[in-house]
Design an enzyme around this catalytic site. Sequence first.
Site, PDB file in Angstrom:
ATOM      1  N   LYS A 242    -189.194  31.713 -34.421  1.00 35.99           N
ATOM      2  CA  LYS A 242    -189.961  30.442 -33.853  1.00 35.99           C
ATOM      3  C   LYS A 242    -191.352  30.809 -33.510  1.00 35.99           C
ATOM      4  O   LYS A 242    -192.377  30.158 -33.797  1.00 35.99           O
ATOM      5  CB  LYS A 242    -189.131  30.165 -32.373  1.00 35.99           C
ATOM      6  CG  LYS A 242    -188.199  29.208 -32.379  1.00 35.99           C
ATOM      7  CD  LYS A 242    -187.068  29.236 -31.356  1.00 35.99           C
ATOM      8  CE  LYS A 242    -185.573  28.504 -31.490  1.00 35.99           C
ATOM      9  NZ  LYS A 242    -184.596  28.662 -30.611  1.00 35.99           N
TER      10      LYS A 242
ATOM     11  N   GLN B 121    -184.389  30.758 -24.548  1.00 34.67           N
ATOM     12  CA  GLN B 121    -183.406  31.050 -25.703  1.00 34.67           C
ATOM     13  C   GLN B 121    -182.109  31.079 -25.087  1.00 34.67           C
ATOM     14  O   GLN B 121    -182.157  32.206 -23.961  1.00 34.67           O
ATOM     15  CB  GLN B 121    -184.070  32.110 -26.327  1.00 34.67           C
ATOM     16  CG  GLN B 121    -182.940  32.436 -27.698  1.00 34.67           C
ATOM     17  CD  GLN B 121    -183.122  31.454 -28.752  1.00 34.67           C
ATOM     18  OE1 GLN B 121    -184.106  31.099 -28.986  1.00 34.67           O
ATOM     19  NE2 GLN B 121    -181.970  31.041 -29.304  1.00 34.67           N
TER      20      GLN B 121
ATOM     21  N   ASP C 170    -187.791  21.712 -25.697  1.00 27.84           N
ATOM     22  CA  ASP C 170    -186.520  22.012 -26.294  1.00 27.84           C
ATOM     23  C   ASP C 170    -185.320  21.188 -25.844  1.00 27.84           C
ATOM     24  O   ASP C 170    -184.209  21.114 -26.394  1.00 27.84           O
ATOM     25  CB  ASP C 170    -185.944  23.702 -25.837  1.00 27.84           C
ATOM     26  CG  ASP C 170    -185.109  24.075 -26.885  1.00 27.84           C
ATOM     27  OD1 ASP C 170    -184.826  23.699 -28.104  1.00 27.84           O
ATOM     28  OD2 ASP C 170    -184.185  24.868 -26.521  1.00 27.84           O
TER      29      ASP C 170
END
Lengths: 286, 286
Positions: free
Chosen positions: A55, A99, A122
């Site tokens: 990413k 994450q 996200d």
Amino acid sequence: MKNDLLLLDGDAVAGKMKEQLAERVKQLAVKGVVPCLATILVGDDPSSATYVRMKGNACRRLGIQSIRVELPAHTTTEQLIGEIQKLNDDPAVHGILLQHPVPHHIDERAAFEAIRINKDVDGVTTLGFAQNAFGFADFPSCTPAAIMAILDHYQISIEGKHAVVIGRSPILGKPVSAMLLNRNATVTTCHSKTENLMDMVQLGDIVVAAVGKPKFVQGDWIKPGAVVLDAGYNKGNIGDVDYEECLRNAGAITPVPGSVGPVTIATLLKHTVDAAEKTAALSSHS
Amino acid sequence: MKNDLLLLDGDAVAGKMKEQLAERVKQLAVKGVVPCLATILVGDDPSSATYVRMKGNACRRLGIQSIRVELPAHTTTEQLIGEIQKLNDDPAVHGILLQHPVPHHIDERAAFEAIRINKDVDGVTTLGFAQNAFGFADFPSCTPAAIMAILDHYQISIEGKHAVVIGRSPILGKPVSAMLLNRNATVTTCHSKTENLMDMVQLGDIVVAAVGKPKFVQGDWIKPGAVVLDAGYNKGNIGDVDYEECLRNAGAITPVPGSVGPVTIATLLKHTVDAAEKTAALSSHS
């Protein structure tokens, strides 16, 4: 009835999205704004480290700044939330990605909730989930949004179609079911407790595999001509769909690799640029 | 295969719930706490006025205080939100119900969002919706929760069953789909754009009608032995299900009246008592 096979090339979709983003990043640069994504990695899971690195690299290639926050495995929930709050309060940060999975002792849901909604690029907060389910989220979860982007790129009609989603996780099965429903598909959500799963999947005009088990969806589960989207990403670059077997019946299918993954990353970048543009628009009005 | 018919008597379920609530209200009275529901009615729609009155009467019969806020039809969104904020800030108020629909010029979603989550006993906020979809809401929307209460009262098994929900409104079709999914049903959500609706409904072991059209669900749509829950409440006390026709195939069915409606009201009361108990517990700790 079997149509010609259409390959749903995630790399191509992601490439096109990134072209458009590069242009928008340039426009922002003129205004002195550099989009910035902060990623948080807790512990030393090698797959998670790889995802975060991918990413970060994707950001850099587009001129998006990426800040990596790396925390030791023994970080507490409170410490993690403290780090998130610092990023919430940092005006240079436009998006925050935690994450997952995080180590088991951390309350992951509490950590997700700490992300301020306008930086939740996200799409992991409960509020963001509901806004998406109601059809007005700025940042739907990235993988579901990527699946929709692929369908739209290939102009696959959704309205009135029967979509069968296998999986019901908060960041994949549930939100993609909601997005398909909002686009007027009839949606069936299946999972580990579903009886007669094969019969259910065979009903699907659109099948989304989001189950996290390699080659789980078998070729004879697919109705001839159905559109098959494989959101799985298992060890050894293997999807949730038995690709070779499903090719026989599918009308359209995502290959692995080159499936939903690259579009998911492009979607994350897009949300970060969206967030930066909003900030720029707000500050030009103030 | 047609089993014996089981009538799912909403009045009986509501009666049992209210018995338990009466006991809890007494316990709260010992601590000097009177549960209090504030209802807000905007404008002069006669059906809405009736619903609000029914809810107020139900409160009174159980010893729950009800405050009625009645606002003129020309109330603005800002004024309505102002009234909601007063109720949010009033420590004597445990639950807030905004009767909908509100007049068209009002931003209903914005008004719902103004209700503080710990007073959202009707389950209308986006945050409450998502908490419910993730399985940890204090106050799921009342009608979906009532449907689950009826299934549980009659010990109808949900896990692994195929539930077909007709309707996708934010306070009914969507949350009941989520609740059935969280109880391990395979869930199909249908709506006005569904093709072959009859075929879809015929797949259902559990059918929830939440479409708002009188006698919409036909007898031959029902798989023999299926459980049919009618959440519809149309003019003239007519449900969304053609009850007489569906009797032939259904294994279990809610009659109208005496269907989901009374359980919905009992659920609203239950949420108000839940909220009051939480407040009492908090204040005894402080």
